[in-house]
Enzyme design. Sequence first.
Site, PDB file in Angstrom:
ATOM      1  N   HIS A 130      19.469 -29.967 -22.990  1.00 19.19           N
ATOM      2  CA  HIS A 130      19.887 -31.150 -23.734  1.00 19.19           C
ATOM      3  C   HIS A 130      21.363 -31.037 -24.083  1.00 19.19           C
ATOM      4  O   HIS A 130      21.853 -29.945 -24.348  1.00 19.19           O
ATOM      5  CB  HIS A 130      19.058 -31.320 -25.018  1.00 19.19           C
ATOM      6  CG  HIS A 130      19.143 -32.708 -25.531  1.00 19.19           C
ATOM      7  ND1 HIS A 130      20.117 -33.115 -26.404  1.00 19.19           N
ATOM      8  CD2 HIS A 130      18.416 -33.808 -25.234  1.00 19.19           C
ATOM      9  CE1 HIS A 130      19.976 -34.405 -26.632  1.00 19.19           C
ATOM     10  NE2 HIS A 130      18.953 -34.849 -25.931  1.00 19.19           N
ATOM     11  N   ASP A 139      11.421 -35.385 -21.996  1.00 20.59           N
ATOM     12  CA  ASP A 139      10.833 -35.797 -20.722  1.00 20.59           C
ATOM     13  C   ASP A 139       9.862 -34.774 -20.150  1.00 20.59           C
ATOM     14  O   ASP A 139       9.095 -35.089 -19.240  1.00 20.59           O
ATOM     15  CB  ASP A 139      11.941 -36.055 -19.696  1.00 20.59           C
ATOM     16  CG  ASP A 139      12.803 -37.219 -20.126  1.00 20.59           C
ATOM     17  OD1 ASP A 139      12.241 -38.293 -20.337  1.00 20.59           O
ATOM     18  OD2 ASP A 139      14.027 -37.041 -20.265  1.00 20.59           O
TER      19      ASP A 139
END
Length: 389
Positions: free
Chosen positions: A264, A326
């Site tokens: 991230h 995700d």
Amino acid sequence: MSTTAPPAADGLRDVVIGPSEICDVQASGRLFYRGYDIHDLASHSTFEEVVYLLLYGNLPSAAQLSEFNARLARERTLSPEVIALLRGVPAAAQSMDALRTAVSSLGMWDPDAGNQSHEANLRKSERLIAKMPTLVAAIERIRDGNEPVAPRTDLNLAGNFLYMLRGTEPDPLYARTLDIDFILHADHEINASTFATRVTVATGADLYSGAVSGIGTLSGPKHGGAAEETMEMLLSIASLEGVNEYVTSRLTGEKRVAIPGFGHAVYRAPDPRAAHLREMSRRLGELHGDTRWFQMTTAIEKKVDELSNTPERLAAGKQPIYANVDCFSASCYYEMNLSTRLFTPLFAISRISGWCAHMMEQITFKRIIRPRAEYVGPREQTYTPIDKR
Ligand SMILES: CC(C)(COP(=O)(O)OP(=O)(O)OC[C@H]1O[C@@H](n2cnc3c(N)ncnc32)[C@H](O)[C@@H]1OP(=O)(O)O)[C@@H](O)C(=O)NCCC(=O)NCCS
């Protein structure tokens, strides 16, 4: 160098574009929508309530929520012109391309087209949020050679989406799983697609133009497309036994190759959204008596952790790598028998709410977003006529 400001960090990392009251993403692994912890919202709230919070700035009273739900339900229907446009989409088109085109067309049919007042933008936001699931379900059904199913007004947004997709009564567990998934995906500060929507409306362009920018930006595999890539990875690895070799080859080869669903740009701790999706994936797998995808995903998590979050790498200043939002949404969607083609559009169904909140906030700032580049190309070139080159 001709720019006066120092060059921004690569990829605008950690550059603050301005104040915002909508979403607080903390690198330490905490996430708040308008000050409310994502864990409280995912555990106790509904997507509609969260959408109201994002758009209006406060949690609704029971009466406000009931009126809001009724308005959203009324706005679900698509006009025959928009359905006709969807029927003309090439069968091979990507779902996100079809969605982008359809949302663009909605803007021309909106009764408030051309009205840029805040009240009109709230109405446009509600229409966008209400119609997005209808568009996604219709795109999918038409592609499969089926007739679109008209929306119902007695179901919530997630349940009605499943109903329109399949034409059958939605499974309550699937509807609640999707509802929580939508809460978790609703907003995430200045991510790439939200930034794109803000840049668009900062020029004075309308909310539909901003939504089109957002959908285009979300479609990339490094952003909204990551869940689909994650599922494709799981399908290609195919079994628990293949996980270690797959992860090792990607992370210890000559060049590290990113594992979809991991990493991230902001979090330097586990993504707080992943915990909820991990649990939902486990529950769905157990319910179906097939925890294969859940187990493979957790095995990938373990191996990524072992190879990436080593004391040596962290001491060398490398960022720790954890599962992101995700990662487990992939197996959740798959376990609910949703086609991988739908994975990114599902993200858009939820994120349109955050985009709308951000676009309306951006409009209050009045100023166009216009950064600079650090020019590094050749200078003072001599123009040579074409016949002399
Ligand atoms: C999300 C993402 C684009 C953020 O990237 P970023 O902050 O720019 O990070 P970088 O690409 O600069 O990578 C920094 C380091 O972390 C590593 N890294 C980042 N994401 C990784 C991943 N998914 N798997 C393995 N390593 C990863 C990189 O290899 C790099 O290490 P290195 O310096 O030893 O080469 C990136 O993590 C990614 O591509 N993830 C996969 C796609 C995805 O899941 N996207 C959805 C995000 S919610």
